[in-house]
Design an enzyme around this catalytic site. Structure first.
Site, mmCIF file in Angstrom:
data_model
loop_
_atom_site.group_PDB
_atom_site.id
_atom_site.type_symbol
_atom_site.label_atom_id
_atom_site.label_comp_id
_atom_site.label_asym_id
_atom_site.label_seq_id
_atom_site.Cartn_x
_atom_site.Cartn_y
_atom_site.Cartn_z
ATOM 1 N N ASP A 29 0.883 -1.360 0.071
ATOM 2 C CA ASP A 29 -0.105 0.003 -0.033
ATOM 3 C C ASP A 29 0.894 1.066 0.070
ATOM 4 O OD1 ASP A 29 -2.631 -1.074 2.058
ATOM 5 O OD2 ASP A 29 -2.490 -1.327 -0.018
ATOM 6 N N ALA A 30 2.030 1.042 0.630
ATOM 7 C CA ALA A 30 2.983 2.240 0.896
ATOM 8 C C ALA A 30 3.325 2.859 -0.475
ATOM 9 C CB ALA A 30 3.848 2.015 1.799
ATOM 10 N N GLU A 31 3.865 1.760 -1.240
ATOM 11 C CA GLU A 31 4.349 2.050 -2.594
ATOM 12 C C GLU A 31 3.164 2.524 -3.572
ATOM 13 O OE1 GLU A 31 7.023 2.497 -3.839
ATOM 14 O OE2 GLU A 31 6.818 2.548 -5.941
ATOM 15 N N SER B 100 -13.923 6.474 -1.779
ATOM 16 C CA SER B 100 -12.728 6.257 -0.786
ATOM 17 C C SER B 100 -12.377 7.485 0.021
ATOM 18 C CB SER B 100 -11.577 5.730 -1.707
ATOM 19 O OG SER B 100 -11.476 6.961 -2.542
ATOM 20 N N LEU B 101 -11.289 7.426 0.623
ATOM 21 C CA LEU B 101 -10.662 8.497 1.486
ATOM 22 C C LEU B 101 -9.312 8.943 0.995
ATOM 23 C CD1 LEU B 101 -11.379 7.293 5.365
ATOM 24 C CD2 LEU B 101 -12.981 8.940 3.865
ATOM 25 N N LYS C 46 -8.488 1.857 10.997
ATOM 26 C CA LYS C 46 -8.768 1.549 9.566
ATOM 27 C C LYS C 46 -8.384 0.217 9.422
ATOM 28 C CE LYS C 46 -7.216 3.266 5.108
ATOM 29 N NZ LYS C 46 -7.163 1.859 4.365
ATOM 30 N N CYS D 213 16.605 -12.537 -23.861
ATOM 31 C CA CYS D 213 15.491 -13.038 -23.164
ATOM 32 C C CYS D 213 15.504 -14.210 -22.612
ATOM 33 C CB CYS D 213 14.294 -12.921 -24.202
ATOM 34 S SG CYS D 213 12.688 -13.407 -23.262
ATOM 35 N N CYS E 92 12.649 -16.451 -24.480
ATOM 36 C CA CYS E 92 12.586 -17.018 -25.555
ATOM 37 C C CYS E 92 14.104 -16.852 -26.450
ATOM 38 C CB CYS E 92 11.682 -16.139 -26.620
ATOM 39 S SG CYS E 92 12.334 -14.522 -26.529
#
EC number: 6.5.1.2
Length: 671
Positions: free
Chosen positions: A32-34, A81-82, A115, A408, A411
């Site tokens: 959530d912080a990010e 939302s808040l 919360k 890659c 592949c």
């Protein structure tokens, strides 16, 4: 394109992706912080350049769209939302804004709550009897989870007491206590079932079971914190009074709700809860602070996506130290190669963490990271944490450098890094299995071709069994071939075939978005479709011509030009058209030439539409020469008000802006 426009585009794309993972799939990839940091960065950039705010920006909306496995329910009153604050200084600034708007020097009385880290739900009681329950969804439309909510013992099927309103919609959070979470995972380990990453994911997974009997076995609980619909009755004129009334009617309310008569008291409450957090027995990620007086709440009103009278004061992300044992490289839809750190497993905020994204080579260089290093990781309630820094003072002697691949890892194609970009990409295109999977998942997604029932696991199997190589191959699938997939019976297979047939009829903008051209999101796809009108004209456009499209700069124009210049892409498009993919011819934008009541006008949509999706309405309005904005201002020419239109409608009426309803919009659109 200006640098700030490029930043805005990248931020919005990233945020939309993580909103989908979090709100729709219940499988978040970042803390959530990010996410909060990305949202703050986007808000800050948009504040610098409000002229670049788009209607589909994550800052202009509430959340994400619901899955289609459940019946959908439109919220009569949107579930907003808040806004968030993350430190004392930001909270005090919020407190001052409230007092300034109220033109008051006296302290506001705040109602402070926990919360909860669960799933927001709406529960409707009619004459005291539970008749409907829904998830929050995108704030306007949620999923019908009535049968599952009825199994939660904490939620009364019938309210008790007197003076119960005829219609009362209670809002709150369904969550899973820590003890119940541990019990579920213990049983899953014994039986070989799914082990959940954290209580929130377990609560979401339990609540969204198609079989209510499974939900009934999960020890879910509930706290209420607000009200939506209120008809045929009255409630107290304070937030705390309402919570106490809910409790009297038999609804569960947290016993940590506290009135605070000063900002200092709020800060004390915040720190007390933070200290008690490990002993609560359930997950929280902050406190919610609301103006207690309903009259003052009404006076303060709302911004586009949140009330002005409430804020979520979130706790700092939690950190732990561990070792990087290896680094692996994953390939995404556009070929982006992302390094992922494999960690010595460590408990962070109650979850065993074993990997973290490292984003790109620049991030590895910035950190100075080597395999074997001791690192600090941060997690804020979700699955994949971030590496904050290397503990250089404790670097082991046997560390080794991280070598970015030159080919890659999936592949074997060459990789390239375009000058000025942070991302290294595989050049294999659709010959790369990883890119093929992600491209096909994007192609069938709801906002692209919208193929109902074709989920990620089906795409994975189709690619792995080499049934599908390009999007056109999807439309050649038969029910017989699909029946051979894991967990795919004849009825389900036929449903997917029917959904593919239905998806052939689309609109030009959706088709362009589904192609997965780099940097071309929904808004850009709509702009390109409206400006050029036909696929042939778009394919023939030069880079200079492409830049004449509003909000398309040199970077996006180059990506679009290169995409259509690639013979294999043109071949796939030809195959799609041959398979029957089609759309009505859009109207070319030229406000001076379009004979349309919307031509050249700035239009705002508000409320819920019942006859047409909001995305389709936006696309049609753009085709007819309108600019669709996300907020009402003096520059707005017209507001289209659907059901349960809120503050935007009120502001339009206050400013004397023309307002029409959905029926009138459809008439003017010729629908």
């Amino acid at each position: 394109m200006e640098p700030i426009e490029q930043q805005l585009t990248e931020l919005r794309t990233t945020l939309r992706h993580h909103e989908y993972l979090y709100h729709v799939m219940d499988a978040p990839e970042i803390p959530d912080a990010e996410y909060d940091r990305l949202m703050r960065e986007l808000r800050a950039l948009e504040a610098q350049r409000p002229d670049l705010i788009t209607p589909d920006s994550p800052t202009q909306r509430v959340g994400a769209a619901p899955l289609t496995a459940f019946n959908q329910i439109r919220h009569e009153v949107p579930m907003l939302s808040l806004d968030n604050v993350f430190d004392e200084e930001s909270f005090l600034a919020f407190n001052k804004r409230v007092q300034d708007r109220l033109k008051s020097t006296e302290n506001v009385t705040w109602c402070c709550e926990l919360k909860l880290d669960g799933l927001a739900v709406s529960i409707l009681y009619e004459n005291g009897v539970l008749v409907r329950a829904a998830t929050r969804g995108d704030g306007t439309t949620g999923e019908d989870i009535t049968s599952n909510v009825r199994t939660i013992r904490a939620i009364p099927l019938k309210l008790r007491g007197d003076n119960i309103p005829a219609r009362l919609e209670v809002r709150g959070e369904v969550f899973l206590p820590q003890a119940g979470f541990e019990k579920i995972n213990e049983e899953a380990r014994r039986s070989g079932g799914k082990v959940f990453a954290n209580p929130r994911n377990a609560a979401a997974g339990s609540l969204r079971q198609l079989d209510p009997r499974i939900t009934a076995k999960r020890p879910l609980t509930f706290f209420c914190y607000g009200v939506g619909i209120l008809e045929g009755g009255e409630l107290p004129d304070t937030h705390l009074g309402r919570l106490l009334q809910f409790k009297a009617w038999g609804l569960p309310v947290s016993d940590r709700v506290t009135l605070c008569d000063s900002p200092q008291a709020v800060l004390a409450f915040y720190h007390n809860v933070e200290e008690d957090r490990p002993t609560l027995g359930f997950d929280i990620d902050g406190v919610v602070i609301k103006v207690n007086s309903l009259a003052l709440q009404e006076q303060l009103g709302f911004v586009a996506r949140a009330p002005r009278w409430a804020v979520a004061f979130k706790f700092p992300a939690q950190e732990q130290m561990t070792f990087v044992r290896d680094v692996e490289f994953q390939v995404g839809r556009t070929g982006a190669i992302t390094p992922v750190a494999r960690l010595e497993p460590v408990q962070v905020a109650g979850v065993l963490v074993s990997n973290a994204t490292l984003h790109n080579a620049d991030e590895i260089d910035r950190l100075g990271l080597r395999i074997g290093d001791k690192v600090v990781i941060r997690r804020a309630g979700d699955v994949i944490p971030q590496v904050v820094n290397v503990v250089l003072s404790e670097r082991p002697e046997e560390t080794r450098p991280i070598v970015f691949p030159t080919h890659c890892p999936v592949c074997g194609s060459d990789v390239e890094r375009v000058e000025g970009e942070a991302v290294t990409r595989c050049t294999g295109g659709l010959i790369c299995g990883a890119q093929r999977k992600e491209s096909l998942k994007h192609f069938v997604s709801r906002r692209a071709m919208d193929v109902d029932g074709m989920g990620d696991k089906i795409i994975d199997q189709l690619v792995e069994r080499e049934y599908v190589h390009t999007p056109a191959d999807l439309f050649r699938l038969t029910a017989g071939k699909l029946t051979g997939l894991d967990r795919m019976g004849p009825k389900s297979a036929q449903n997917v075939v029917n959904a593919l047939e239905k998806a052939k009829a689309t609109i030009f903008a959706r088709f362009l978005y589904a192609l997965g051209i780099r940097e071309v999101g929904e808004a850009t796809a709509a702009g390109l479709a409206a400006y050029f009108g036909t696929l042939e004209a778009l394919q023939a456009a030069s880079i200079d011509e492409l830049q004449k499209v509003p909000d398309v700069g040199i970077v996006v124009a180059t990506h679009v030009f290169n995409f259509f210049a690639e013979e294999s892409n043109r071949e796939v498009i030809g195959q799609l058209l041959a398979e029957g993919v089609h759309w009505p011819a859009p109207v070319v934008i030229n406000a001076q030439e379009i004979d349309s009541p919307f031509a050249g006008k700035t239009v705002v949509l508000t409320g819920s539409l019942s006859q047409m999706s909001r995305d389709d309405a936006k696309a049609r309005l753009v085709e007819l020469g309108a600019k669709v904005a996300g907020s009402v201002s003096k520059k707005t020419d017209l507001v289209i008000a659907g059901e349960a239109a809120g503050s935007k409608l009120a502001k339009a009426q206050e400013l004397g802006i023309d307002v029409i309803d959905e029926a009138e919009m459809l008439r003017l659109l010729g629908v």
